[in-house]
Design a protein around this motif. Structure first.
Motif, PDB file in Angstrom:
ATOM      1  N   GLU A 226      15.955   2.024  -1.145  1.00  0.00           N
ATOM      2  CA  GLU A 226      14.672   1.357  -0.917  1.00  0.00           C
ATOM      3  C   GLU A 226      14.504   0.903   0.537  1.00  0.00           C
ATOM      4  O   GLU A 226      13.465   1.177   1.153  1.00  0.00           O
ATOM      5  N   PRO A 227      15.488   0.234   1.158  1.00  0.00           N
ATOM      6  CA  PRO A 227      15.320  -0.117   2.578  1.00  0.00           C
ATOM      7  C   PRO A 227      15.242   1.105   3.481  1.00  0.00           C
ATOM      8  O   PRO A 227      14.531   1.083   4.495  1.00  0.00           O
ATOM      9  N   LEU A 228      15.967   2.169   3.137  1.00  0.00           N
ATOM     10  CA  LEU A 228      15.933   3.366   3.966  1.00  0.00           C
ATOM     11  C   LEU A 228      14.559   4.028   3.932  1.00  0.00           C
ATOM     12  O   LEU A 228      14.019   4.427   4.971  1.00  0.00           O
ATOM     13  N   PRO A 234       7.049   3.119   6.201  1.00  0.00           N
ATOM     14  CA  PRO A 234       6.533   1.988   5.415  1.00  0.00           C
ATOM     15  C   PRO A 234       5.117   2.204   4.893  1.00  0.00           C
ATOM     16  O   PRO A 234       4.775   1.727   3.820  1.00  0.00           O
ATOM     17  N   ALA A 235       4.281   2.952   5.627  1.00  0.00           N
ATOM     18  CA  ALA A 235       2.907   3.189   5.184  1.00  0.00           C
ATOM     19  C   ALA A 235       2.883   4.034   3.918  1.00  0.00           C
ATOM     20  O   ALA A 235       2.072   3.795   3.017  1.00  0.00           O
ATOM     21  N   LEU A 236       3.752   5.016   3.848  1.00  0.00           N
ATOM     22  CA  LEU A 236       3.820   5.860   2.654  1.00  0.00           C
ATOM     23  C   LEU A 236       4.258   5.046   1.449  1.00  0.00           C
ATOM     24  O   LEU A 236       3.700   5.177   0.355  1.00  0.00           O
ATOM     25  N   VAL A 242       2.619   4.698  -5.136  1.00  0.00           N
ATOM     26  CA  VAL A 242       3.824   5.279  -4.540  1.00  0.00           C
ATOM     27  C   VAL A 242       4.929   4.229  -4.515  1.00  0.00           C
ATOM     28  O   VAL A 242       4.779   3.180  -3.898  1.00  0.00           O
ATOM     29  N   GLY A 243       6.031   4.533  -5.181  1.00  0.00           N
ATOM     30  CA  GLY A 243       7.208   3.674  -5.158  1.00  0.00           C
ATOM     31  C   GLY A 243       8.319   4.314  -4.346  1.00  0.00           C
ATOM     32  O   GLY A 243       8.156   5.401  -3.769  1.00  0.00           O
ATOM     33  N   PRO A 244       9.480   3.665  -4.289  1.00  0.00           N
ATOM     34  CA  PRO A 244      10.591   4.220  -3.499  1.00  0.00           C
ATOM     35  C   PRO A 244      11.024   5.609  -3.936  1.00  0.00           C
ATOM     36  O   PRO A 244      11.359   6.446  -3.098  1.00  0.00           O
ATOM     37  N   ASP A 245      11.016   5.866  -5.245  1.00  0.00           N
ATOM     38  CA  ASP A 245      11.463   7.174  -5.729  1.00  0.00           C
ATOM     39  C   ASP A 245      10.488   8.270  -5.332  1.00  0.00           C
ATOM     40  O   ASP A 245      10.891   9.335  -4.843  1.00  0.00           O
ATOM     41  N   VAL A 246       9.188   8.024  -5.510  1.00  0.00           N
ATOM     42  CA  VAL A 246       8.170   9.015  -5.143  1.00  0.00           C
ATOM     43  C   VAL A 246       8.162   9.233  -3.635  1.00  0.00           C
ATOM     44  O   VAL A 246       8.144  10.372  -3.151  1.00  0.00           O
ATOM     45  N   ALA A 247       8.174   8.135  -2.869  1.00  0.00           N
ATOM     46  CA  ALA A 247       8.166   8.262  -1.414  1.00  0.00           C
ATOM     47  C   ALA A 247       9.400   9.001  -0.920  1.00  0.00           C
ATOM     48  O   ALA A 247       9.310   9.864  -0.034  1.00  0.00           O
ATOM     49  N   GLY A 248      10.557   8.684  -1.503  1.00  0.00           N
ATOM     50  CA  GLY A 248      11.776   9.364  -1.095  1.00  0.00           C
ATOM     51  C   GLY A 248      11.719  10.854  -1.359  1.00  0.00           C
ATOM     52  O   GLY A 248      12.132  11.665  -0.522  1.00  0.00           O
TER      53      GLY A 248
END
Length: 356
Positions: A226-228, A234-236, A242-248
């Protein structure tokens, strides 16, 4: 007439590489497609250097087509990039070509060189030396843990179905959290493991403790992921749905070098969200795209589901298109295309900010 110097007489050549775990087979052709040579090299740092030197020995090397740039060819691609070589990502030959020409490593290397020469493939390989690559590695471990945890849960439920009546009655009505805790606290006598009733209790306890261990592993990876993701874009991460999994997943699919995607249409095609024409006669329509990165497509799908539940604009769009006669699948396809356009802008805007 001035004499031709050796540099001016040097011909321009194109390389192709068929990559494997232990060896890489290279081929060099000239600009009319004639094969100048093929050679095999070990898949090591010294082997990569020898391969490049061998290609340079045939003439002025303009570009290299490489199969498997994201797997066995990753190390070679890093060296070629460091040497400022143009690298073209090449797919393996299709089955029709292989039926007519046969299959061997030199043949595949020659085909890779010819594909790079003809411009049949223009894809730029992903960079494997930045924060997005670190993100990809962590996500591989997390996804494996999630899959194993789900499989463990299914195995526990299958064992409960055939368990003795007393144990089945104790466990079948519990939700998954209580089920895991209850099974992990079972105290069967392992000396009686030959008795089926005791054996199933031992198996359930083992699976429950494995489930707990995997949950802890997933939580530890999430603390890193999540921090990575937030640091990379950060905008995405702040976009609606959009959560951490989707953004990642979308960052990994796009790659570190996002400029390899020439437009938002290319990003939509990469994610399998670009509409495919399916018209015939008087019917004009588009269908779902079954190609592309299916994990990226699933990420877009999750964004659409969240917005259909919570975003008023998306819900209004669904109602309007339904009245026009579109099916739910067609509407979701359209929404995924719109979401791909929006998120592509966020990804590229972040690149521009970093460049500034």
């Amino acid at each position: 007439m001035s004499p031709i110097t050796p540099d001016e007489a040097e011909i321009e050549v194109v390389g192709g590489v068929d990559t494997h775990q232990d060896t890489h087979t290279a081929a060099v052709i000239d600009l009319v497609g004639r094969v100048l040579g093929t050679e095999q090299f070990p898949a090591t740092a010294s082997g990569y250097a020898a391969l490049l030197a061998w290609m340079h020995g045939h003439g002025r090397l303009s570009r290299v087509g490489v199969e498997g740039t994201g797997a066995y060819g990753a190390g070679l691609v890093r060296l070629l990039r460091d040497e400022q070589m143009q690298v073209i990502e090449v797919d393996r030959p299709d089955r029709k070509t292989r039926r007519f020409q046969g299959k061997s490593d030199p043949i595949d290397a020659i085909q890779a060189a010819r594909a790079a020469l003809a411009g049949e493939r223009t894809g730029t390989p992903k960079q494997r030396d930045g924060r997005v690559e670190a993100l990809r590695n962590l996500r591989v471990a997390r996804r494996s843990a999630v899959d194993q945890r789900a499989e463990t849960q299914r195995q526990m439920k299958a064992l409960i179905v055939t368990a003795p009546d007393e144990l089945r009655a104790q466990l079948r009505g519990l939700n998954i959290t209580k089920l895991i805790a209850t099974c992990a606290d079972l105290q069967p006598d392992q000396a009686d493991a030959a008795i089926p009733a005791v054996a199933v209790a031992v198996a359930l306890r083992s699976l429950a403790r494995r489930h707990q261990h995997l949950s802890t592993e997933i939580a530890n990876l999430d603390e890193l992921l999540e921090p990575l993701v937030a640091a990379i874009n950060p905008a995405l991460l702040a976009a609606n749905g959009v959560g951490p999994d989707v953004a990642g997943q979308l960052l990994v699919s796009a790659g570190e070098n996002h400029d390899r995607l020439a437009s938002e249409a290319a990003f939509a095609m990469l994610c399998g969200a670009a509409p495919i024409p399916a018209s015939s006669g008087k019917t004009t329509r588009h269908r779902l795209n079954r190609g592309g990165d299916r994990q990226a497509n699933a990420a877009l799908y999750r964004v659409v589901l969240v917005r259909l539940r919570w975003d008023p604009r998306t819900r209004d769009y669904m109602q309007r298109r339904t009245k026009e006669g579109m099916s739910k699948k067609e509407i979701i396809r359209c929404l995924k295309r719109y979401v791909a356009r929006e998120l592509y802008q966020l990804i590229t805007a972040n690149d521009l900010q970093l460049a500034a």
